[in-house]
Write a protein that holds these residues in place. Sequence first.
Motif, mmCIF file in Angstrom:
data_model
loop_
_atom_site.group_PDB
_atom_site.id
_atom_site.type_symbol
_atom_site.label_atom_id
_atom_site.label_comp_id
_atom_site.label_asym_id
_atom_site.label_seq_id
_atom_site.Cartn_x
_atom_site.Cartn_y
_atom_site.Cartn_z
ATOM 1 N N GLN A 1 -8.887 7.270 -8.846
ATOM 2 C CA GLN A 1 -10.210 7.107 -9.455
ATOM 3 C C GLN A 1 -10.563 5.623 -9.564
ATOM 4 O OE1 GLN A 1 -12.593 9.250 -10.146
ATOM 5 N NE2 GLN A 1 -11.418 11.083 -9.711
ATOM 6 N N SER B 1 -11.385 4.304 -6.208
ATOM 7 C CA SER B 1 -12.721 4.749 -5.779
ATOM 8 C C SER B 1 -13.818 3.953 -6.474
ATOM 9 C CB SER B 1 -12.896 6.250 -6.009
ATOM 10 O OG SER B 1 -13.062 6.553 -7.373
ATOM 11 N N LEU C 1 -16.328 1.830 -4.165
ATOM 12 C CA LEU C 1 -17.767 2.083 -4.188
ATOM 13 C C LEU C 1 -18.537 0.876 -4.716
ATOM 14 C CD1 LEU C 1 -19.364 4.757 -3.380
ATOM 15 C CD2 LEU C 1 -16.923 5.020 -3.559
ATOM 16 N N ALA D 1 -17.727 10.458 -1.925
ATOM 17 C CA ALA D 1 -16.808 10.299 -3.061
ATOM 18 C C ALA D 1 -16.927 11.474 -4.032
ATOM 19 C CB ALA D 1 -17.087 8.982 -3.774
ATOM 20 N N ARG E 1 -15.332 14.725 -3.027
ATOM 21 C CA ARG E 1 -13.873 14.690 -3.094
ATOM 22 C C ARG E 1 -13.366 14.496 -4.518
ATOM 23 N NH1 ARG E 1 -15.706 14.065 1.494
ATOM 24 N NH2 ARG E 1 -14.581 14.337 3.429
ATOM 25 N N TYR F 1 -14.175 12.261 -6.736
ATOM 26 C CA TYR F 1 -14.110 10.889 -7.235
ATOM 27 C C TYR F 1 -15.445 10.562 -7.914
ATOM 28 C CZ TYR F 1 -10.017 10.533 -4.254
ATOM 29 O OH TYR F 1 -8.802 10.728 -3.665
ATOM 30 N N GLY G 1 -15.930 7.029 -9.312
ATOM 31 C CA GLY G 1 -16.242 6.061 -8.260
ATOM 32 C C GLY G 1 -17.672 6.170 -7.796
#
Length: 134
Positions: free
Chosen positions: A11, A14, A18, A67, A70, A72, A75
Amino acid sequence: MSQGPLKAVPQLVSILLLAGVSLAVWTAWLGWDQHRDVQPDGTTTGPYEAWQVIGLVLALLVPVYWAASRRYIAGAVLGTTAGLTVAAYYDWSDDSSGLFMVGVGLIMVGSLAVTAVVSAIASAKRRVGRPRGH
Protein backbone atom coordinates in the motif's frame (compact mmCIF):
# COMPACT_ATOMS: atom_id res chain seq x y z
CA MET A 1 4.05 -14.88 13.07
CA SER A 2 2.14 -11.70 12.17
CA GLN A 3 2.57 -10.25 8.72
CA GLY A 4 0.65 -7.02 9.41
CA PRO A 5 3.55 -4.64 8.69
CA LEU A 6 4.39 -6.56 5.52
CA LYS A 7 0.84 -6.10 4.23
CA ALA A 8 1.23 -2.33 4.60
CA VAL A 9 4.34 -2.22 2.38
CA PRO A 10 2.52 -2.72 -0.96
CA GLN A 11 0.00 0.00 0.00
CA LEU A 12 2.83 2.40 0.87
CA VAL A 13 4.62 1.59 -2.37
CA SER A 14 1.40 2.20 -4.31
CA ILE A 15 0.97 5.59 -2.62
CA LEU A 16 4.51 6.63 -3.52
CA LEU A 17 4.23 5.23 -7.04
CA LEU A 18 0.92 6.97 -7.79
CA ALA A 19 2.22 10.23 -6.31
CA GLY A 20 5.23 10.03 -8.63
CA VAL A 21 3.05 9.17 -11.61
CA SER A 22 0.75 12.09 -10.82
CA LEU A 23 3.70 14.49 -10.62
CA ALA A 24 5.03 13.21 -13.95
CA VAL A 25 1.64 13.42 -15.67
CA TRP A 26 1.11 16.97 -14.35
CA THR A 27 4.52 17.95 -15.70
CA ALA A 28 3.81 16.36 -19.07
CA TRP A 29 0.40 17.99 -19.54
CA LEU A 30 0.57 21.24 -17.58
CA GLY A 31 4.05 21.90 -16.23
CA TRP A 32 5.54 23.21 -19.45
CA ASP A 33 2.83 25.83 -20.12
CA GLN A 34 3.38 28.97 -18.06
CA HIS A 35 2.25 31.54 -20.64
CA ARG A 36 -0.95 33.50 -20.12
CA ASP A 37 -2.89 34.57 -23.20
CA VAL A 38 -3.97 38.21 -23.49
CA GLN A 39 -7.41 38.59 -25.04
CA PRO A 40 -8.36 41.54 -27.31
CA ASP A 41 -10.25 43.16 -24.42
CA GLY A 42 -7.13 43.09 -22.24
CA THR A 43 -8.12 40.18 -19.98
CA THR A 44 -5.82 37.24 -19.55
CA THR A 45 -6.57 33.55 -19.64
CA GLY A 46 -4.57 30.47 -18.96
CA PRO A 47 -1.97 29.35 -18.65
CA TYR A 48 -3.69 26.04 -19.41
CA GLU A 49 -6.01 25.18 -22.24
CA ALA A 50 -8.99 22.88 -21.74
CA TRP A 51 -7.39 20.11 -23.82
CA GLN A 52 -4.41 20.04 -21.44
CA VAL A 53 -6.58 19.56 -18.35
CA ILE A 54 -8.70 16.94 -20.12
CA GLY A 55 -5.51 15.14 -21.15
CA LEU A 56 -4.27 15.19 -17.55
CA VAL A 57 -7.52 13.72 -16.24
CA LEU A 58 -7.69 11.02 -18.91
CA ALA A 59 -4.03 10.11 -18.45
CA LEU A 60 -4.54 9.69 -14.70
CA LEU A 61 -7.64 7.53 -15.06
CA VAL A 62 -5.51 4.60 -16.22
CA PRO A 63 -3.15 4.36 -13.20
CA VAL A 64 -5.93 5.18 -10.72
CA TYR A 65 -8.21 2.50 -12.17
CA TRP A 66 -5.33 0.01 -12.33
CA ALA A 67 -4.35 0.56 -8.68
CA ALA A 68 -7.92 0.53 -7.38
CA SER A 69 -8.85 -2.61 -9.30
CA ARG A 70 -5.93 -4.36 -7.56
CA ARG A 71 -7.11 -3.16 -4.14
CA TYR A 72 -4.46 -0.46 -3.78
CA ILE A 73 -7.14 2.05 -2.85
CA ALA A 74 -4.81 4.14 -0.69
CA GLY A 75 -2.40 4.50 -3.59
CA ALA A 76 -5.14 5.36 -6.03
CA VAL A 77 -6.74 7.99 -3.80
CA LEU A 78 -4.02 9.33 -1.51
CA GLY A 79 -1.08 8.95 -3.87
CA THR A 80 -2.79 10.67 -6.76
CA THR A 81 -4.17 13.42 -4.54
CA ALA A 82 -0.79 14.02 -2.92
CA GLY A 83 1.02 14.09 -6.26
CA LEU A 84 -1.41 16.55 -7.84
CA THR A 85 -1.47 18.76 -4.74
CA VAL A 86 2.33 18.95 -4.59
CA ALA A 87 2.54 19.62 -8.33
CA ALA A 88 -0.05 22.41 -8.15
CA TYR A 89 1.66 23.97 -5.14
CA TYR A 90 5.06 23.92 -6.83
CA ASP A 91 3.68 25.17 -10.15
CA TRP A 92 1.59 28.00 -8.71
CA SER A 93 3.60 29.08 -5.63
CA ASP A 94 5.18 32.03 -7.44
CA ASP A 95 1.84 33.88 -7.24
CA SER A 96 2.47 36.87 -4.98
CA SER A 97 -1.20 37.32 -4.04
CA GLY A 98 -1.31 34.09 -2.06
CA LEU A 99 -4.56 33.12 -3.75
CA PHE A 100 -2.82 30.17 -5.35
CA MET A 101 -3.52 28.29 -2.11
CA VAL A 102 -7.24 28.42 -2.93
CA GLY A 103 -6.50 26.69 -6.23
CA VAL A 104 -4.23 24.16 -4.55
CA GLY A 105 -6.97 23.42 -2.03
CA LEU A 106 -9.49 22.93 -4.83
CA ILE A 107 -7.08 20.57 -6.61
CA MET A 108 -6.68 18.59 -3.39
CA VAL A 109 -10.40 18.33 -2.62
CA GLY A 110 -11.38 17.68 -6.24
CA SER A 111 -8.77 15.01 -6.87
CA LEU A 112 -9.61 13.34 -3.56
CA ALA A 113 -13.30 13.18 -4.49
CA VAL A 114 -12.79 12.04 -8.08
CA THR A 115 -10.19 9.39 -7.28
CA ALA A 116 -12.43 8.06 -4.49
CA VAL A 117 -15.32 7.69 -6.93
CA VAL A 118 -13.16 6.09 -9.62
CA SER A 119 -11.66 3.75 -7.02
CA ALA A 120 -15.10 2.74 -5.77
CA ILE A 121 -16.21 1.98 -9.33
CA ALA A 122 -13.04 0.00 -10.10
CA SER A 123 -13.31 -1.93 -6.87
CA ALA A 124 -17.00 -2.69 -7.45
CA LYS A 125 -16.35 -3.84 -11.01
CA ARG A 126 -13.68 -6.21 -9.76
CA ARG A 127 -16.05 -7.66 -7.15
CA VAL A 128 -18.77 -8.18 -9.73
CA GLY A 129 -16.38 -9.79 -12.21
CA ARG A 130 -14.85 -12.18 -9.68
CA PRO A 131 -16.10 -15.79 -9.69
CA ARG A 132 -17.82 -16.94 -6.50
CA GLY A 133 -15.69 -18.77 -3.99
CA HIS A 134 -12.56 -16.66 -4.51
